[in-house]
Scaffold this motif. Structure first.
Motif, PDB file in Angstrom:
ATOM      1  N   GLU A  29     -22.013  -1.862  -4.768  1.00  0.00           N
ATOM      2  CA  GLU A  29     -22.825  -1.431  -3.052  1.00  0.00           C
ATOM      3  C   GLU A  29     -22.028  -2.317  -2.170  1.00  0.00           C
ATOM      4  O   GLU A  29     -21.756  -2.384  -1.675  1.00  0.00           O
ATOM      5  CB  GLU A  29     -24.170  -1.550  -3.225  1.00  0.00           C
ATOM      6  CG  GLU A  29     -24.625  -0.259  -4.503  1.00  0.00           C
ATOM      7  CD  GLU A  29     -26.269  -0.453  -3.673  1.00  0.00           C
ATOM      8  OE1 GLU A  29     -26.869  -1.338  -3.592  1.00  0.00           O
ATOM      9  OE2 GLU A  29     -27.021   0.030  -4.243  1.00  0.00           O
ATOM     10  N   GLU A  30     -21.237  -3.493  -2.885  1.00  0.00           N
ATOM     11  CA  GLU A  30     -20.646  -4.625  -1.903  1.00  0.00           C
ATOM     12  C   GLU A  30     -19.777  -3.946  -1.614  1.00  0.00           C
ATOM     13  O   GLU A  30     -18.657  -4.403  -0.255  1.00  0.00           O
ATOM     14  CB  GLU A  30     -20.730  -5.840  -2.310  1.00  0.00           C
ATOM     15  CG  GLU A  30     -22.136  -6.642  -2.314  1.00  0.00           C
ATOM     16  CD  GLU A  30     -21.859  -6.765  -1.052  1.00  0.00           C
ATOM     17  OE1 GLU A  30     -22.158  -7.495  -0.625  1.00  0.00           O
ATOM     18  OE2 GLU A  30     -23.252  -6.630  -1.237  1.00  0.00           O
ATOM     19  N   ILE A  31     -18.665  -2.629  -1.551  1.00  0.00           N
ATOM     20  CA  ILE A  31     -17.700  -2.504  -0.982  1.00  0.00           C
ATOM     21  C   ILE A  31     -17.564  -0.686  -1.307  1.00  0.00           C
ATOM     22  O   ILE A  31     -18.387   0.520  -1.419  1.00  0.00           O
ATOM     23  CB  ILE A  31     -16.601  -2.048  -2.865  1.00  0.00           C
ATOM     24  CG1 ILE A  31     -16.536  -3.026  -3.522  1.00  0.00           C
ATOM     25  CG2 ILE A  31     -15.263  -0.847  -2.023  1.00  0.00           C
ATOM     26  CD1 ILE A  31     -15.408  -2.946  -4.242  1.00  0.00           C
ATOM     27  N   SER A  32     -17.310  -0.967   0.691  1.00  0.00           N
ATOM     28  CA  SER A  32     -17.237   0.753   1.035  1.00  0.00           C
ATOM     29  C   SER A  32     -15.556   0.977   1.589  1.00  0.00           C
ATOM     30  O   SER A  32     -15.128   0.614   1.971  1.00  0.00           O
ATOM     31  CB  SER A  32     -17.739   0.285   2.221  1.00  0.00           C
ATOM     32  OG  SER A  32     -19.152  -0.376   2.797  1.00  0.00           O
ATOM     33  N   ALA A  62       0.535  -1.502  -0.061  1.00  0.00           N
ATOM     34  CA  ALA A  62      -0.156  -0.222  -0.155  1.00  0.00           C
ATOM     35  C   ALA A  62       0.755   1.149  -0.100  1.00  0.00           C
ATOM     36  O   ALA A  62       1.918   1.617   0.429  1.00  0.00           O
ATOM     37  CB  ALA A  62      -0.844   0.123   1.181  1.00  0.00           C
ATOM     38  N   SER A  63       0.515   2.434  -0.345  1.00  0.00           N
ATOM     39  CA  SER A  63       1.024   3.576  -0.868  1.00  0.00           C
ATOM     40  C   SER A  63       0.463   4.561   0.336  1.00  0.00           C
ATOM     41  O   SER A  63      -0.504   4.391   0.581  1.00  0.00           O
ATOM     42  CB  SER A  63       1.236   3.787  -2.318  1.00  0.00           C
ATOM     43  OG  SER A  63       1.844   2.952  -2.911  1.00  0.00           O
ATOM     44  N   LYS A  64       0.963   5.738   0.892  1.00  0.00           N
ATOM     45  CA  LYS A  64       0.277   6.961   1.268  1.00  0.00           C
ATOM     46  C   LYS A  64      -0.762   7.831   0.822  1.00  0.00           C
ATOM     47  O   LYS A  64      -0.757   8.042  -0.886  1.00  0.00           O
ATOM     48  CB  LYS A  64       0.949   7.912   1.760  1.00  0.00           C
ATOM     49  CG  LYS A  64       1.119   8.906   2.307  1.00  0.00           C
ATOM     50  CD  LYS A  64       1.713   9.925   2.811  1.00  0.00           C
ATOM     51  CE  LYS A  64       1.323  11.318   2.483  1.00  0.00           C
ATOM     52  NZ  LYS A  64       1.889  12.623   2.370  1.00  0.00           N
ATOM     53  N   GLY A  65      -1.966   7.916   1.354  1.00  0.00           N
ATOM     54  CA  GLY A  65      -3.209   8.172   0.627  1.00  0.00           C
ATOM     55  C   GLY A  65      -3.803   7.259  -0.779  1.00  0.00           C
ATOM     56  O   GLY A  65      -5.021   7.276  -0.358  1.00  0.00           O
ATOM     57  N   ASP A  66      -3.661   6.094  -0.197  1.00  0.00           N
ATOM     58  CA  ASP A  66      -4.360   5.174  -0.741  1.00  0.00           C
ATOM     59  C   ASP A  66      -5.341   4.986  -0.244  1.00  0.00           C
ATOM     60  O   ASP A  66      -5.986   4.995   0.970  1.00  0.00           O
ATOM     61  CB  ASP A  66      -3.839   3.674  -1.114  1.00  0.00           C
ATOM     62  CG  ASP A  66      -3.008   3.351  -2.336  1.00  0.00           C
ATOM     63  OD1 ASP A  66      -2.928   4.740  -2.893  1.00  0.00           O
ATOM     64  OD2 ASP A  66      -2.089   2.236  -1.746  1.00  0.00           O
ATOM     65  N   LEU A  67      -6.340   4.694  -0.881  1.00  0.00           N
ATOM     66  CA  LEU A  67      -8.024   4.329  -0.344  1.00  0.00           C
ATOM     67  C   LEU A  67      -8.370   2.900   0.211  1.00  0.00           C
ATOM     68  O   LEU A  67      -7.520   1.721   0.006  1.00  0.00           O
ATOM     69  CB  LEU A  67      -9.522   4.453  -0.666  1.00  0.00           C
ATOM     70  CG  LEU A  67      -9.401   5.843  -1.524  1.00  0.00           C
ATOM     71  CD1 LEU A  67     -10.255   5.950  -3.194  1.00  0.00           C
ATOM     72  CD2 LEU A  67      -9.664   7.198  -0.602  1.00  0.00           C
ATOM     73  N   ILE A  68      -9.055   2.974   1.895  1.00  0.00           N
ATOM     74  CA  ILE A  68      -8.756   1.366   2.408  1.00  0.00           C
ATOM     75  C   ILE A  68     -10.292   1.314   1.969  1.00  0.00           C
ATOM     76  O   ILE A  68     -11.474   1.870   2.737  1.00  0.00           O
ATOM     77  CB  ILE A  68      -8.489   1.677   3.785  1.00  0.00           C
ATOM     78  CG1 ILE A  68      -6.566   1.865   3.805  1.00  0.00           C
ATOM     79  CG2 ILE A  68      -8.400   0.865   4.317  1.00  0.00           C
ATOM     80  CD1 ILE A  68      -6.916   2.635   5.881  1.00  0.00           C
ATOM     81  N   CYS A  69     -10.825   0.193   1.567  1.00  0.00           N
ATOM     82  CA  CYS A  69     -12.023  -0.467   1.079  1.00  0.00           C
ATOM     83  C   CYS A  69     -12.323  -1.843   2.445  1.00  0.00           C
ATOM     84  O   CYS A  69     -11.039  -2.451   2.295  1.00  0.00           O
ATOM     85  CB  CYS A  69     -12.197  -0.790  -0.277  1.00  0.00           C
ATOM     86  SG  CYS A  69     -11.504   0.804  -0.889  1.00  0.00           S
ATOM     87  N   VAL A  70     -12.939  -2.075   2.267  1.00  0.00           N
ATOM     88  CA  VAL A  70     -13.530  -3.813   3.079  1.00  0.00           C
ATOM     89  C   VAL A  70     -15.289  -3.288   1.819  1.00  0.00           C
ATOM     90  O   VAL A  70     -16.326  -3.243   1.450  1.00  0.00           O
ATOM     91  CB  VAL A  70     -14.016  -3.320   4.378  1.00  0.00           C
ATOM     92  CG1 VAL A  70     -14.724  -2.326   5.058  1.00  0.00           C
ATOM     93  CG2 VAL A  70     -13.853  -4.702   5.152  1.00  0.00           C
ATOM     94  N   SER A  71     -14.930  -5.099   2.114  1.00  0.00           N
ATOM     95  CA  SER A  71     -16.077  -5.774   0.941  1.00  0.00           C
ATOM     96  C   SER A  71     -17.337  -6.251   1.743  1.00  0.00           C
ATOM     97  O   SER A  71     -16.997  -5.794   3.373  1.00  0.00           O
ATOM     98  CB  SER A  71     -15.887  -7.313   0.284  1.00  0.00           C
ATOM     99  OG  SER A  71     -15.553  -7.517   0.871  1.00  0.00           O
ATOM    100  N   GLY A  72     -18.551  -5.683   1.768  1.00  0.00           N
ATOM    101  CA  GLY A  72     -19.819  -6.674   2.662  1.00  0.00           C
ATOM    102  C   GLY A  72     -20.135  -5.841   3.764  1.00  0.00           C
ATOM    103  O   GLY A  72     -19.995  -4.864   3.471  1.00  0.00           O
TER     104      GLY A  72
END
Lengths: 344, 344
Positions: free
Chosen positions: A307-310, A160-170
């Protein structure tokens, strides 16, 4: 479960293996040789091979008092497939080793293998080997999952790099709430076996615990949208613990927003019923088997329609630490309260 | 073993994995990604992947009363590498999952991993993953071995032809006699803990039991002599049982000569001491981890110079059955008396 009881000894080890694997056909061209020899043979035809393994022990990882064997077989496979998807790879084969005491009949082990079979069919995975043995006590399940990935297209935790978005499924915390419910019902039952379990309206959280789904759909979505996450792992110990792994291995910090944590309405209701904070359940509850991944900011638009990704936060400099920003505007250091098999 | 005792809980699961794997370096170009992510990644660069897995359970497969943990770790790896060699393949990686009760300290598990490490180094194999967990009772070891083979050059059990020579590496029955000795000494010790074990002059059979060697040398010999066995498997349950597997899967019969069965002088002496028939020990004793294979008759000359290979018989028509010809000139049907984990 069938009412007849066949002792495992009547089949012997080789008879049992033949019996259990009789309905398993292989579907992948990569499966050159399956069950029945010293080893299986795979040819991924130029792709790289991805391997993961998990050991599931009765009394530690599952409680047969509220875990049907069919569900257990299904889950044992899913837990391993989840690790393969977490590499951005496609699972192709599994091996399954079982140790069981003589309290298990052939019919009981059939149930377990039925669940394994359903999971394999659903994900297009071939059972190619394993081992069966008696155990002195309890049920032992060891699954190894094998997958394939286009050379060097696998996704690690450390990139991962600085500034990357952190996402989670479900959504998060459901499996933990299902476990809380089942443990509560077990206690009530042990105190008074006359009381019927109160599982009405709780099918969502019970399903999250007993029948988790490895996120094949997310990996397929990445491929269709030509998205390659910068880092990824699966959520098995709780999102707090996983976020800390991503940060530590990528040598970065992070900022997570409490209000962005995806929590299902049924989980929220269950948490309130049990007097628990839904956010704490989402952060520290384990076994959701969702994917947590980081994306370059320019990929944000590509995921907004799923919609499965936040998006729950972003990566920061190491010096900024790993922080949770609460709805009330406070900032807390994230600590791993995740499930740990050695702290039980 | 060290005198200090560190509880496993003090390290936690991730700390324990880091600690145990700190001395393992990867040596194979095929190991693209090892321990520390959701899964490992392998690239066999056009070769096929061979996979085998074994579950070893305390009280069923090993007795810690006479099995040092270092030897156990070594053996757990060897048992799996033996399966890979039995496919005419080269082992390249392993995963190791461990379940252990809290009676094991970090120092004890270190011993186990030292043995695993020595076995890996000796066979040029990389440890690439695994799982550690607490168990309710006893020690559980699940090893998956991965190897590589030139496409379609693997050797199955089912491809022997009528007239093929049946060969076996090394000698037979030693591990069973080692087990008999250790069980006898254990019984004496339990009855009278003052008595010192009488292992003098028994180092050969004890070594066969506690420190088996997977037959890398035989596979290397095949390659150097351009020999491809027509069928092969490893000898884990006893040669009677394995011969029957080869015959059943190849749809043939066989003739085995008692006088040709390779039995070490030390094994023969031990058998007489225990009042056992050396031939029966060689036929039915398990855990020798030798290779049994069939060769075309025209390859006979190529193997005559290798003292580690014995020709013990030949494959016949199915109708002729599986026969043992005794030194006295009698013929008996071979039956599988092999070790069976469900008959204990």
């Amino acid at each position: 479960m069938s009412e007849t009881r066949t002792e495992i000894q009547t089949l012997g080890e080789f008879g049992l293996i033949d019996h259990l694997t009789r309905n398993f056909e292989t579907h992948n061209a990569s499966t050159i040789l399956g069950v029945g020899d010293d080893a299986a043979v795979i040819d991924h035809f130029g792709k790289q091979t991805v391997i993961s393994t998990d050991l599931l022990l009765e009394g530690i990882h599952f409680d047969l008092m509220y875990t049907p064997l069919k569900h257990l077989g299904y889950k044992a496979v899913m837990v391993n497939l989840s690790d393969i998807y977490a590499m951005n790879a496609t699972p192709t084969q599994i091996t399954v080793s079982i140790g069981m005491s003589n309290r298990f009949s052939v019919e009981a082990i059939n149930e377990l293998y039925e669940g394994i079979h359903i999971a394999c069919e659903k994900h297009g995975v071939d059972l190619i080997g394993g081992d069966t043995s008696t155990s002195q006590k309890g049920l032992i399940i060891s699954v190894t999952a094998i997958g394939e990935v286009t050379p060097d297209q696998f996704v690690k935790r450390s990139t991962a790099s600085k500034g990357d978005l952190i996402c989670v499924s479900g959504d998060l915390g459901g499996a933990f709430l299902g476990l809380t419910l089942m443990e509560r019902e077990k206690k009530i039952y042990l105190e008074n076996p006359q009381v019927q379990p109160d599982l009405e309206n709780e099918s969502y959280i019970v399903g999250r615990l007993l029948k988790p789904e490895a996120r094949k759909d997310i990996i397929a979505f990445f491929e269709s949208q030509k998205i390659v996450p910068t880092a990824m792992m699966d959520v098995s110990d709780g999102i707090s613990s996983e976020v800390l792994h991503l940060c530590k291995q990528s040598n970065l910090g992070c900022r997570i927003y409490e209000e962005k944590l995806p929590i299902a309405e049924d989980s929220r209701k269950a948490a309130f019923k049990f007097g628990l904070d839904p956010t704490v359940c989402a952060l520290n509850g384990g076994e959701d088997y969702e994917l947590i991944f980081t994306l370059k900011q320019e990929d944000h638009e590509k995921i907004t329609l799923n919609e499965e990704i936040s998006v729950i936060g972003y990566m920061t400099e190491l010096e900024e630490g790993c922080k949770l920003l609460t709805k009330g505007g406070n900032s807390f250091a994230i600590t791993a309260q995740g499930w740990n098999a050695f702290q039980q």
